[in-house]
Design a protein around this motif. Structure first.
Motif, PDB file in Angstrom:
ATOM      1  N   ILE A   1       0.836  -1.202   0.000  1.00 33.65           N
ATOM      2  CA  ILE A   1       0.000   0.000   0.000  1.00 33.65           C
ATOM      3  C   ILE A   1       0.870   1.251   0.000  1.00 33.65           C
ATOM      4  O   ILE A   1       0.587   2.223  -0.708  1.00 33.65           O
ATOM      5  N   PHE A   2       1.961   1.242   0.765  1.00 37.44           N
ATOM      6  CA  PHE A   2       2.874   2.380   0.806  1.00 37.44           C
ATOM      7  C   PHE A   2       3.440   2.670  -0.578  1.00 37.44           C
ATOM      8  O   PHE A   2       3.424   3.818  -1.044  1.00 37.44           O
ATOM      9  N   TYR A   3       3.944   1.642  -1.260  1.00 38.64           N
ATOM     10  CA  TYR A   3       4.550   1.850  -2.571  1.00 38.64           C
ATOM     11  C   TYR A   3       3.515   2.278  -3.612  1.00 38.64           C
ATOM     12  O   TYR A   3       3.805   3.091  -4.486  1.00 38.64           O
ATOM     13  N   VAL A   4       2.312   1.738  -3.537  1.00 37.50           N
ATOM     14  CA  VAL A   4       1.243   2.161  -4.461  1.00 37.50           C
ATOM     15  C   VAL A   4       0.891   3.623  -4.198  1.00 37.50           C
ATOM     16  O   VAL A   4       0.796   4.421  -5.142  1.00 37.50           O
ATOM     17  N   MET A   5       0.716   3.995  -2.934  1.00 34.55           N
ATOM     18  CA  MET A   5       0.372   5.376  -2.603  1.00 34.55           C
ATOM     19  C   MET A   5       1.504   6.345  -2.997  1.00 34.55           C
ATOM     20  O   MET A   5       1.242   7.448  -3.472  1.00 34.55           O
ATOM     21  N   ARG A   6       2.723   5.914  -2.803  1.00 31.35           N
ATOM     22  CA  ARG A   6       3.869   6.765  -3.175  1.00 31.35           C
ATOM     23  C   ARG A   6       3.929   6.951  -4.679  1.00 31.35           C
ATOM     24  O   ARG A   6       4.242   8.038  -5.173  1.00 31.35           O
ATOM     25  N   ALA A   7       3.624   5.898  -5.427  1.00 33.41           N
ATOM     26  CA  ALA A   7       3.637   5.995  -6.885  1.00 33.41           C
ATOM     27  C   ALA A   7       2.504   6.886  -7.387  1.00 33.41           C
ATOM     28  O   ALA A   7       2.675   7.653  -8.327  1.00 33.41           O
ATOM     29  N   VAL A   8       1.368   6.808  -6.740  1.00 29.38           N
ATOM     30  CA  VAL A   8       0.214   7.597  -7.160  1.00 29.38           C
ATOM     31  C   VAL A   8       0.372   9.068  -6.782  1.00 29.38           C
ATOM     32  O   VAL A   8       0.118   9.956  -7.593  1.00 29.38           O
ATOM     33  N   PHE A   9       0.805   9.332  -5.553  1.00 28.26           N
ATOM     34  CA  PHE A   9       0.846  10.701  -5.039  1.00 28.26           C
ATOM     35  C   PHE A   9       2.234  11.308  -5.016  1.00 28.26           C
ATOM     36  O   PHE A   9       2.387  12.486  -4.689  1.00 28.26           O
ATOM     37  N   GLY A  10       3.265  10.528  -5.256  1.00 28.57           N
ATOM     38  CA  GLY A  10       4.619  11.028  -5.127  1.00 28.57           C
ATOM     39  C   GLY A  10       5.156  11.446  -6.408  1.00 28.57           C
ATOM     40  O   GLY A  10       5.777  12.200  -6.946  1.00 28.57           O
TER      41      GLY A  10
END
Length: 90
Positions: A81-90
């Motif tokens: 979830i962290f890596y998905v969120m970072r890819a989406v919002f980062g």
């Protein structure tokens, strides 16, 4: 709890009081604890007070196995979830 050991109203009360003492003590010490684990442990303790034969060891084995599986699965899901969120919002 009835699958772990035979519970009567008195045994259930004892398990509840023991679990509440542990939760209050852990809260006072600032320790993060799982109330579900504490409640299951209290029921096991009440059953163990009657002897190991009063416990359904197959059920307890499944519970302990699920406790060990929960930590790595939770860590893997958190990382994903962290890596998905970072890819989406980062």
């Amino acid at each position: 709890g009835n699958k772990i050991t035979e519970l009567t109203p008195t045994r259930g009360y004892c398990a509840t009081i023991a679990a509440s003492f542990v939760v209050v003590l852990a809260s006072g010490l600032g320790l993060p604890v799982s109330t579900t684990h504490i409640a299951v442990g209290a029921v096991m303790g009440v059953g163990l007070a009657r002897g190991i034969g009063a416990l359904d060891l197959r059920v307890i084995g499944g519970i302990i196995l699920s406790w060990f599986i929960t930590v790595p699965v939770g860590a893997i899901l958190a990382a994903l979830i962290f890596y998905v969120m970072r890819a989406v919002f980062g």
